[in-house]
Design an enzyme around this catalytic site. Structure first.
Site, PDB file in Angstrom:
ATOM      1  NE  ARG A   1       9.483  -7.649   7.071  1.00 16.08           N
ATOM      2  CZ  ARG A   1      10.080  -8.754   6.628  1.00 16.08           C
ATOM      3  NH1 ARG A   1      11.114  -9.230   7.284  1.00 16.08           N
ATOM      4  NH2 ARG A   1       9.644  -9.408   5.562  1.00 16.08           N
TER       5      ARG A   1
ATOM      6  CG  HIS B   1      -5.862  -1.510   4.574  1.00 21.03           C
ATOM      7  ND1 HIS B   1      -4.966  -1.816   3.580  1.00 21.03           N
ATOM      8  CD2 HIS B   1      -5.144  -0.929   5.565  1.00 21.03           C
ATOM      9  CE1 HIS B   1      -3.745  -1.432   3.958  1.00 21.03           C
ATOM     10  NE2 HIS B   1      -3.834  -0.883   5.149  1.00 21.03           N
TER      11      HIS B   1
ATOM     12  N   GLY C   1      11.252  -5.204   1.956  1.00 20.32           N
ATOM     13  CA  GLY C   1      10.838  -4.819   0.611  1.00 20.32           C
ATOM     14  C   GLY C   1      11.282  -5.778  -0.477  1.00 20.32           C
TER      15      GLY C   1
ATOM     16  NE  ARG D   1       4.863  -8.825  -0.168  1.00 24.21           N
ATOM     17  CZ  ARG D   1       5.629  -8.242   0.751  1.00 24.21           C
ATOM     18  NH1 ARG D   1       5.079  -7.504   1.701  1.00 24.21           N
ATOM     19  NH2 ARG D   1       6.940  -8.396   0.723  1.00 24.21           N
TER      20      ARG D   1
ATOM     21  CB  THR E   1      -0.896   0.031   1.268  1.00 23.47           C
ATOM     22  OG1 THR E   1      -1.272  -1.290   1.618  1.00 23.47           O
ATOM     23  CG2 THR E   1      -2.121   0.899   1.031  1.00 23.47           C
TER      24      THR E   1
HETATM   25  P1  A3P Z   1       8.059  -6.391   4.029  1.00 21.60           P
HETATM   26  O1  A3P Z   1       7.586  -6.429   5.445  1.00 21.60           O
HETATM   27  O2  A3P Z   1       7.969  -7.727   3.370  1.00 21.60           O
HETATM   28  O3  A3P Z   1       9.396  -5.781   3.875  1.00 21.60           O
HETATM   29  P2  A3P Z   1       2.030  -1.908   3.307  1.00 21.60           P
HETATM   30  O4  A3P Z   1       2.556  -0.633   2.790  1.00 21.60           O
HETATM   31  O5  A3P Z   1       0.835  -2.402   2.552  1.00 21.60           O
HETATM   32  O6  A3P Z   1       1.829  -1.889   4.784  1.00 21.60           O
HETATM   33  O7  A3P Z   1       3.137  -3.042   2.985  1.00 21.60           O
HETATM   34  C1  A3P Z   1       4.354  -3.024   3.659  1.00 21.60           C
HETATM   35  C2  A3P Z   1       5.343  -3.871   2.876  1.00 21.60           C
HETATM   36  O8  A3P Z   1       5.788  -3.143   1.706  1.00 21.60           O
HETATM   37  C3  A3P Z   1       6.604  -4.165   3.670  1.00 21.60           C
HETATM   38  O9  A3P Z   1       7.045  -5.444   3.204  1.00 21.60           O
HETATM   39  C4  A3P Z   1       7.509  -3.030   3.235  1.00 21.60           C
HETATM   40  O10 A3P Z   1       8.877  -3.261   3.480  1.00 21.60           O
HETATM   41  C5  A3P Z   1       7.183  -2.964   1.761  1.00 21.60           C
HETATM   42  N1  A3P Z   1       7.539  -1.674   1.133  1.00 21.60           N
HETATM   43  C6  A3P Z   1       7.355  -0.433   1.636  1.00 21.60           C
HETATM   44  N2  A3P Z   1       7.808   0.485   0.783  1.00 21.60           N
HETATM   45  C7  A3P Z   1       8.278  -0.170  -0.296  1.00 21.60           C
HETATM   46  C8  A3P Z   1       8.900   0.257  -1.538  1.00 21.60           C
HETATM   47  N3  A3P Z   1       9.094   1.531  -1.808  1.00 21.60           N
HETATM   48  N4  A3P Z   1       9.254  -0.701  -2.421  1.00 21.60           N
HETATM   49  C9  A3P Z   1       9.070  -2.012  -2.144  1.00 21.60           C
HETATM   50  N5  A3P Z   1       8.492  -2.464  -1.008  1.00 21.60           N
HETATM   51  C10 A3P Z   1       8.101  -1.560  -0.088  1.00 21.60           C
END
Ligand code: A3P
Length: 262
Positions: free
Chosen positions: A225, A73, A227, A95, A45
């Site tokens: 985290r 969401h 990514g 995902r 997101t």
């Molecule tokens: P991981 O915990 O697997 O690293 P959301 O934004 O829906 O809460 O999802 C969070 C997930 O997206 C996390 O995954 C986070 O690290 C990853 N994320 C956040 N920013 C990102 C980016 N710019 N590119 C790729 N993944 C990203």
């Protein structure tokens, strides 16, 4: 143990989110120019909304439309009917469930809601399998948007975290095209991709602080985290993989929906 959640219209919500979801579903005033980003938690997101806003700020979406960008969401079946009927466009990001669960697990460890005892990894996995996570069942969430996207191709663009990682530029072009605007140059696409890269976003000052956004309940830094795709291999036992796969197959069979795990 774990946090208190309520079920509403088939989905689970922590109390604060439930109130917000009910509000939106009752009071949302739809506009045909609305652009909605929808996703289950932890599927990308933050990344997708950054991409969407940066596509907008490149002048590809007129200013008066840019304030009609939302992210939510809320599951498809609970979206306000006027919004579905208004012709507004929805971009959904999905995902693979294994990575989504691992991401959710780390997130819930980080945010420690209230005074509740945190769940163990195994307990949390069990709840995920039973569909009991915020805005879950996760698979129903994805499946509803998937089906809607098949029926309403003009209005709903279905993307996945895995394909966005594999070809971010291609994804940005698809988003722009879906929104009715072609991006002029390759440089522009690259600039948007770079502006929203994991490295860049996670290192922005605001995102390294414990500061909380006014609309979310969690500090900005909790949304970054690793990514990557495929981190589940470091956490799943073969038994877990098998158990979840059986649930996934039973749910998505015949729908045309598929997940990529690496
Ligand atoms: P991981 O915990 O697997 O690293 P959301 O934004 O829906 O809460 O999802 C969070 C997930 O997206 C996390 O995954 C986070 O690290 C990853 N994320 C956040 N920013 C990102 C980016 N710019 N590119 C790729 N993944 C990203």
């Amino acid at each position: 143990s774990g946090i208190v959640m309520y079920q509403w219209q088939g989905y689970w919500y922590p109390p604060s989110h439930l109130e917000a979801a009910m509000d939106v579903s009752k009071h949302f005033v739809a506009h045909p120019d609305d652009i909605l980003l929808a996703a289950a938690p932890k599927t990308g997101t933050t990344w997708l909304s950054a991409l969407l806003f940066s596509i907008a700020s490149h002048g590809l979406i007129p200013k008066e439309e840019a304030h009609k960008l939302f992210s939510t969401h809320i599951p498809y079946s609970t979206l306000p009917e006027p919004l579905k009927d208004s012709g507004s466009r929805i971009i959904y990001i999905s995902r693979n469930p294994r990575d989504a669960f691992v991401s959710l697990w780390h997130f819930s460890q980080k945010i420690q809601r209230g005074n509740s005892d945190p769940l163990t990894f195994e307990e949390a996995f069990e709840q995920f399998c039973e569909g009991k996570t915020a805005f879950g069942p996760f698979l129903e969430h994805v499946l509803e948007y998937w089906k809607a996207s098949q029926e309403r191709t003009q209005n709903i663009l279905f993307l996945t975290y895995e394909e966005m990682k594999a070809d971010t530029k291609g994804g940005v072009k698809r988003m722009a095209q879906f929104l009715g605007r072609s991006i002029e140059t390759e440089e522009e696409v690259e600039e948007i991709v770079d502006m929203c890269s994991f490295e860049r976003l996670s290192n922005l000052e605001v995102n390294t602080s414990k500061e909380k956004s006014p609309w979310a309940f969690f500090p900005y830094n909790s949304f970054f985290r690793k990514g990557v795709v495929g981190d589940w291999v470091n956490y799943f036992t073969p038994a877990m993989t098998e158990r979840l796969d059986r649930i996934i197959q039973a749910k998505i069979q015949g729908s045309g929906l598929q997940f990529r795990f690496e």
